[in-house]
Motif scaffolding. Structure first.
Motif, PDB file in Angstrom:
ATOM      1  N   GLN A   1      -4.591   2.654   0.056  1.00  7.74           N
ATOM      2  CA  GLN A   1      -4.495   2.679  -1.397  1.00  7.74           C
ATOM      3  C   GLN A   1      -3.426   1.666  -1.817  1.00  7.74           C
TER       4      GLN A   1
ATOM      5  N   TYR B   1      -6.628   6.351   1.949  1.00  9.92           N
ATOM      6  CA  TYR B   1      -7.781   6.658   1.092  1.00  9.92           C
ATOM      7  C   TYR B   1      -8.836   7.412   1.896  1.00  9.92           C
TER       8      TYR B   1
ATOM      9  N   TYR C   1       0.825  -1.200   0.000  1.00 12.52           N
ATOM     10  CA  TYR C   1       0.000   0.000   0.000  1.00 12.52           C
ATOM     11  C   TYR C   1       0.867   1.261   0.000  1.00 12.52           C
ATOM     12  N   ASN C   2       0.222   2.380  -0.326  1.00 10.22           N
ATOM     13  CA  ASN C   2       0.882   3.667  -0.429  1.00 10.22           C
ATOM     14  C   ASN C   2       1.121   4.239   0.964  1.00 10.22           C
ATOM     15  N   TYR C   3       2.376   4.404   1.350  1.00 11.39           N
ATOM     16  CA  TYR C   3       2.705   4.933   2.676  1.00 11.39           C
ATOM     17  C   TYR C   3       2.395   6.423   2.788  1.00 11.39           C
ATOM     18  N   ASP C   4       2.385   7.117   1.665  1.00  8.05           N
ATOM     19  CA  ASP C   4       2.228   8.566   1.702  1.00  8.05           C
ATOM     20  C   ASP C   4       0.782   9.002   1.888  1.00  8.05           C
ATOM     21  N   GLU C   5      -0.147   8.254   1.330  1.00 10.54           N
ATOM     22  CA  GLU C   5      -1.546   8.675   1.363  1.00 10.54           C
ATOM     23  C   GLU C   5      -2.466   7.496   1.629  1.00 10.54           C
TER      24      GLU C   5
ATOM     25  N   GLN D   1      -0.588  -0.281  -3.770  1.00 10.18           N
ATOM     26  CA  GLN D   1       0.552   0.180  -4.543  1.00 10.18           C
ATOM     27  C   GLN D   1       1.553  -0.957  -4.674  1.00 10.18           C
TER      28      GLN D   1
ATOM     29  N   GLY E   1       6.078  -0.572  -3.666  1.00 12.33           N
ATOM     30  CA  GLY E   1       6.338   0.680  -2.975  1.00 12.33           C
ATOM     31  C   GLY E   1       6.389   1.895  -3.873  1.00 12.33           C
ATOM     32  N   GLY E   2       5.820   1.794  -5.076  1.00 11.20           N
ATOM     33  CA  GLY E   2       5.833   2.921  -6.002  1.00 11.20           C
ATOM     34  C   GLY E   2       7.161   3.121  -6.712  1.00 11.20           C
TER      35      GLY E   2
END
Length: 490
Positions: free
Chosen positions: A345, A148, A142-146, A347, A350-351
């Motif tokens: 979210q 949902y 999942y997205n660490y920055d944002e 991912q 890690g993007g």
């Protein structure tokens, strides 16, 4: 620009990355590695999530490492204790000496002329480069920055505080405040009993109910065995017995959903006040384990409701106003603080941008091999846990499979290996078989699963454990050496 050369570049210093470091060097002594961690502490998910009440959502005996016993008495552990356990374990085995913190990986490029990965990262504002034969992604899913958060009408009109659990402010004061928690997943179930200890009122606002399963926070049989058997033997017992129990519940939910519905409802009736509207607030429209079953230790959520410290409202949001939330039923919820426990979210990797000889690849376009490698991508591993069991059960299997492949390659002098799908086209199925919101919102965020092994991503720990014991390391794999390619080119 300096380049750090190692055998293995590990991305992430959480459960997955630490486990990979241990297993790889256990089987391949002398292997050099570096762990690149974008945060300033060990822990991964357990360092990121700092909201009140954060805890394991499966047995800690299956979430901890099989090679380092959990010594606490509880079966469900608090997030801070898990973080301390991971830090202590990394220190005990010297893994922490290999970690570079505040290092955000941006890209990884495979050079087929040298059979190496070049990993580019940003560290303390400067670009840094690492080169290794292998790269292991322990960066989660999942997205660490944002997190949902839906686009709620009128949210900007709300005069109070809005917070997402993924980024909980350390100085948030909720004492004697009216708090509304939007959501009914594991995060909400963990948050609410803890918030209710200090807040004036806590309301869980859900669109639809979730299945909740209550279990004792401590296990008397497990603790009894731990008193009479050596630590490692009792740890093995605790780990396997808890994995079996969780597996049996999942199996029953799939094969006899009616029985499990009845069982869960009986638990709710036992702990909730007499006459409580169980069917409105705790009777989902789907079958158990179509979404992940939420664990509530010692029925703490039901207790908070029974004591009047928490309330559940099943309704839909019409809009926010300056003092709270207007619902479609016409009811208004007053709030000083709104917590959007509305999910993650997805991912992949890690993007990180992944490329082969400068050409970017999309993980979503590739099939997954044995749940941890990508089709036609050399020397890359990615750890993703189970949806219906403890993360570490698969993470450790992934780490051991990685270590096994490295040992095989070293013994035969291979410098690259990748899984290759040959023959007829492989039909695709969802890699995750749950109907959770974060999965349904992004059905193509993760790599693809086939329907036949070794391309079939299963959510069955015991079947995978049997497969691993009889695993053929060369199955559907292509091996080679960099010098062979150089000779052919010349």
């Amino acid at each position: 620009m300096s380049v750090t050369d190692v055998d293995v570049v590990i991305i992430g210093a959480g459960i997955s990355g630490l486990g990979a470091a241990y297993r790889i060097t256990e089987r391949n002594p002398g292997t050099s590695y570096v762990i690149l961690e974008r945060r300033d502490q060990i822990g991964g998910t357990w360092d990121l999530f700092r909201y009140p009440g954060v805890r394991s959502d499966s047995s800690i005996f299956t979430l901890c490492f099989p090679w380092e016993p959990w010594t606490g008495q509880e079966r469900v552990a608090d997030g801070a204790d898990i973080r301390d356990y991971l830090s202590a374990t990394a220190g005990k085995y010297g893994i922490d000496r290999h970690i570079q913190f505040n290092t955000h990986v941006r890209s990884a490029d495979w050079d087929s002329s040298t059979d190496t990965w070049t990993v580019t990262a940003e560290r303390d504002g400067a670009e840094t480069t690492y080169r290794g034969r292998f790269v292991f992604f322990g960066s989660g899913y999942y997205n660490y920055d944002e997190g949902y958060t839906p686009d709620f009408p009128g949210l900007n009109e709300f005069g109070g505080t809005v917070v997402h659990p993924q980024h909980w402010p350390s100085n948030l004061d909720f004492r004697d405040k009216k708090v509304v928690v939007i959501g009914s997943g594991a995060t909400a179930m963990s948050l609410i009993p803890s918030l209710a200890e200090k807040a004036a009122k806590v309301t869980m606002l859900q669109r639809s109910p979730t299945y909740l399963f209550s279990a004792a926070r401590t296990s008397k049989p497990t603790n009894a065995v731990r008193k009479v058997l050596p630590r490692r033997i009792s740890h093995l017992f605790a780990r396997q017995s808890n994995a079996l129990m969780e597996g049996v519940i999942w199996f029953l939910a799939r094969k006899t959903p009616g029985f499990v519905k009845w069982w869960i409802r009986r638990i709710a009736l036992r702990y909730l006040p007499e006459g409580y509207d169980v069917d409105t607030h705790f009777k989902p429209r789907y079958n158990p384990w179509d979404q992940r079953l939420c664990l509530i230790p010692d029925a703490d959520l039901y207790t908070a409701i029974g004591e009047g410290r928490a309330e559940v409202v099943t309704d839909h949001i019409d809009h926010f106003d300056s003092t709270g939330i207007d619902l479609t039923s016409g009811r208004h919820l007053d709030a000083d603080i709104v917590v959007t426990a509305t999910g993650l979210q997805l991912q992949a990797l890690g993007g990180v941008t992944v490329s082969i000889d400068g050409a970017e690849i999309k993980p979503q376009d590739r099939f997954v091999y044995k749940a941890h490698m990508l089709e036609d991508v050399p020397n890359l591993f990615w750890c993703v846990g189970y949806t219906n069991a403890s993360w570490t059960l698969r993470a450790d299997m992934t780490a051991r499979a990685t270590a096994k492949l490295l040992a095989h390659m070293n013994s035969l002098g291979y410098t690259h290996a990748y899984p290759h799908l040959s023959g007829e086209p492989m039909p695709e199925k969802p890699a995750w078989d749950i109907q959770a919101g974060y999965v349904l919102r992004a059905p193509h965020a993760l790599p693809k699963s086939g329907i036949k092994r070794p391309w079939n991503v299963r959510q069955n720990y015991f079947a995978d454990a049997i497969d691993y014991r009889f695993d053929r390391v060369e199955e559907a794999m292509v091996f080679g050496r960099a010098e062979e390619k150089s000779a052919l080119a010349g």
